[in-house]
Write a protein that holds these residues in place. Structure first.
Motif, PDB file in Angstrom:
ATOM      1  N   ALA A   1     -52.793 -17.148 -81.968  1.00  0.00           N
ATOM      2  CA  ALA A   1     -52.459 -17.050 -80.545  1.00  0.00           C
ATOM      3  C   ALA A   1     -50.948 -17.217 -80.385  1.00  0.00           C
ATOM      4  O   ALA A   1     -50.332 -18.084 -81.019  1.00  0.00           O
ATOM      5  CB  ALA A   1     -53.204 -18.129 -79.766  1.00  0.00           C
TER       6      ALA A   1
ATOM      7  N   VAL B   1     -57.047 -19.656 -82.213  1.00  0.00           N
ATOM      8  CA  VAL B   1     -56.378 -20.678 -81.413  1.00  0.00           C
ATOM      9  C   VAL B   1     -56.455 -22.007 -82.161  1.00  0.00           C
ATOM     10  O   VAL B   1     -57.506 -22.384 -82.698  1.00  0.00           O
ATOM     11  CB  VAL B   1     -57.034 -20.807 -80.023  1.00  0.00           C
TER      12      VAL B   1
ATOM     13  N   SER C   1     -52.497 -21.482 -75.911  1.00  0.00           N
ATOM     14  CA  SER C   1     -53.888 -21.333 -75.480  1.00  0.00           C
ATOM     15  C   SER C   1     -54.337 -19.877 -75.521  1.00  0.00           C
ATOM     16  O   SER C   1     -53.512 -18.947 -75.598  1.00  0.00           O
ATOM     17  CB  SER C   1     -54.062 -21.859 -74.051  1.00  0.00           C
TER      18      SER C   1
END
Length: 419
Positions: free
Chosen positions: A61, A27, A83
């Protein structure tokens, strides 16, 4: 940049199972940052990288959006702003939508641990319906975790996907990949039961789906129903730790019983040949590997004769061995016998019965293979014979060798029975 272990590795660790493969999500990173850190880019459709030392996969991600039919009908968005929860939300099942950070803390936004404890397979979000491969994956997980149930709302969702035609757009290679993995699970019957319950089996493998409700002769099949028998055979193949070709042969061995005319049921005369013809269509449609297809073809054609081989004399035994190509491929013949043992023991109340045909056939094969074919061929050539006549002499020599072996083996078998 934050890194999390995700998916099956987290699930299996929570279940106390060995963790063999680990997947990671990153991420807050960009592809450039990953390559600068020494990661090797390998993803074609979205950014996936190999760790420079462990070679494990690290994916940025991402989110995804449905753009068309089937497995390939998606567009992906990977950016530093995506996220972890957004990434987990696109996954198939809650038990696969958990992550673990570097301190060992589990991030579980969709209650995957709850479903692990309740032994439930449940979809994460309505996005499940966008990928028909997830039907196959869930069925495969049902075969792996055989004490798990499918959540009613997930089963309803899968039925809706099938009715909407999503399963019709699955590519052959992906269907075979998931079926093959499911066949190798601890209880493969569960995969087919789930596929049948949601209607997908009728779309993907109608030759198998039609076997349920087809009766068999109770004196040979106490379970009567052909579909029930097939599931018992598959689970027996798992119990006996059979290879994928053997398990696929088990799946296909009785396909012809689904096309037996109703007027002659519960007899299934000629179902072996019909099974082989249907198998050929399945193998072509799903692009089944040759090793699996060839073994299954022999089992489909000959399993009845192999079961009855205890009644065969030496000439019939040699002809059977020749049709099975046992002289050239003895290891494959052993696999054929294992598939037949699964068939014989995949019957209600007969799960523990021995399969004496195996020892008799392997003994006959050993005796016949001991014939020195070069010497027979040389003797034939010395008599001025050639071509098919040499083959006939080798065939006759093998029959003679099997006859001698049977004569010597029968008293020994009788003595073992008396003991």
């Amino acid at each position: 940049m934050q890194t999390y272990m995700v998916g099956g590795a987290v699930r299996d660790a929570l279940l106390g199972l060995p963790v063999n493969d680990r997947d990671w999500v990153v991420v807050g990173a960009t592809p450039a940052a990953m390559t600068d850190a020494g990661y090797l880019p390998v993803g074609r459709d979205f950014p996936v990288f190999l760790h420079p030392e462990t070679r494990e996969e690290y994916a940025l991600a991402r989110t995804e959006r449905k753009t068309g039919r089937g497995y390939h009908g998606f567009s992906f968005h990977a950016a530093p702003g995506v996220s972890l929860e957004e990434d987990l939300a696109r996954r198939d099942l809650t038990i696969n939508a958990m992550a673990q950070d570097g301190q060992g803390r589990v991030i579980d936004p969709f209650d995957g641990r709850r479903d692990l404890q309740a032994r439930v397979l449940r979809h994460v979000t309505e996005a499940f319906r966008e990928d028909p491969v997830r039907i196959l994956r869930l069925a495969r997980f049902a075969a792996r975790f055989s004490d798990f149930t499918v959540a009613p709302e997930t089963l309803a969702l899968m039925r809706g996907m099938v009715q909407a035609g999503e399963a019709d757009h699955l590519v052959a290679e992906r269907v075979w990949q998931e079926l093959a993995r499911g066949l190798m699970e601890a209880r493969p019957s569960r995969m087919f039961e789930v596929l049948r319950e949601c209607g997908a089996l009728a779309r993907l493998l109608p030759e198998v789906d039609r076997l349920w409700g087809v009766p068999q002769r109770a004196e040979y099949h106490p379970e009567v129903d052909t579909g029930v028998h097939l599931m018992m055979v598959l689970d027996m193949s798992a119990r006996l730790e059979a290879s994928l070709p053997v398990r696929f042969a088990c799946l296909a061995h009785d396909l012809g019983k689904g096309t037996t005319p109703a007027s002659v049921l519960p007899k299934h005369i000629g179902h072996e040949e019909r099974s082989a013809k249907l198998l050929a269509k399945v193998a072509k449609r799903l692009r089944v590997p040759a090793e699996c297809n060839e073994l299954a073809d022999v089992v489909a054609r000959e399993h009845g004769n192999l079961h009855r081989s205890g009644e065969f004399g030496p000439a019939a035994l040699v002809r059977l061995l020749e049709r099975c190509d046992a002289f050239r491929k003895p290891q494959r013949f052993a696999d054929i016998l294992l598939a037949c043992e699964c068939d014989a023991r995949g019957r209600l109340g007969l799960e523990e019965q021995p399969y004496p045909q195996r020892d008799r056939l392997l003994g006959a094969l050993g005796a016949a293979r001991a014939v020195f074919t070069r010497e027979v061929a040389a003797a034939a050539q010395a008599k001025g014979l050639g071509g098919p006549q040499v083959g006939e002499m080798i065939h006759a020599a093998r029959i003679e060798a099997v006859q001698a072996w049977l004569a010597s083996a029968t008293p020994q078998a009788a003595a073992r029975e008396r003991a």
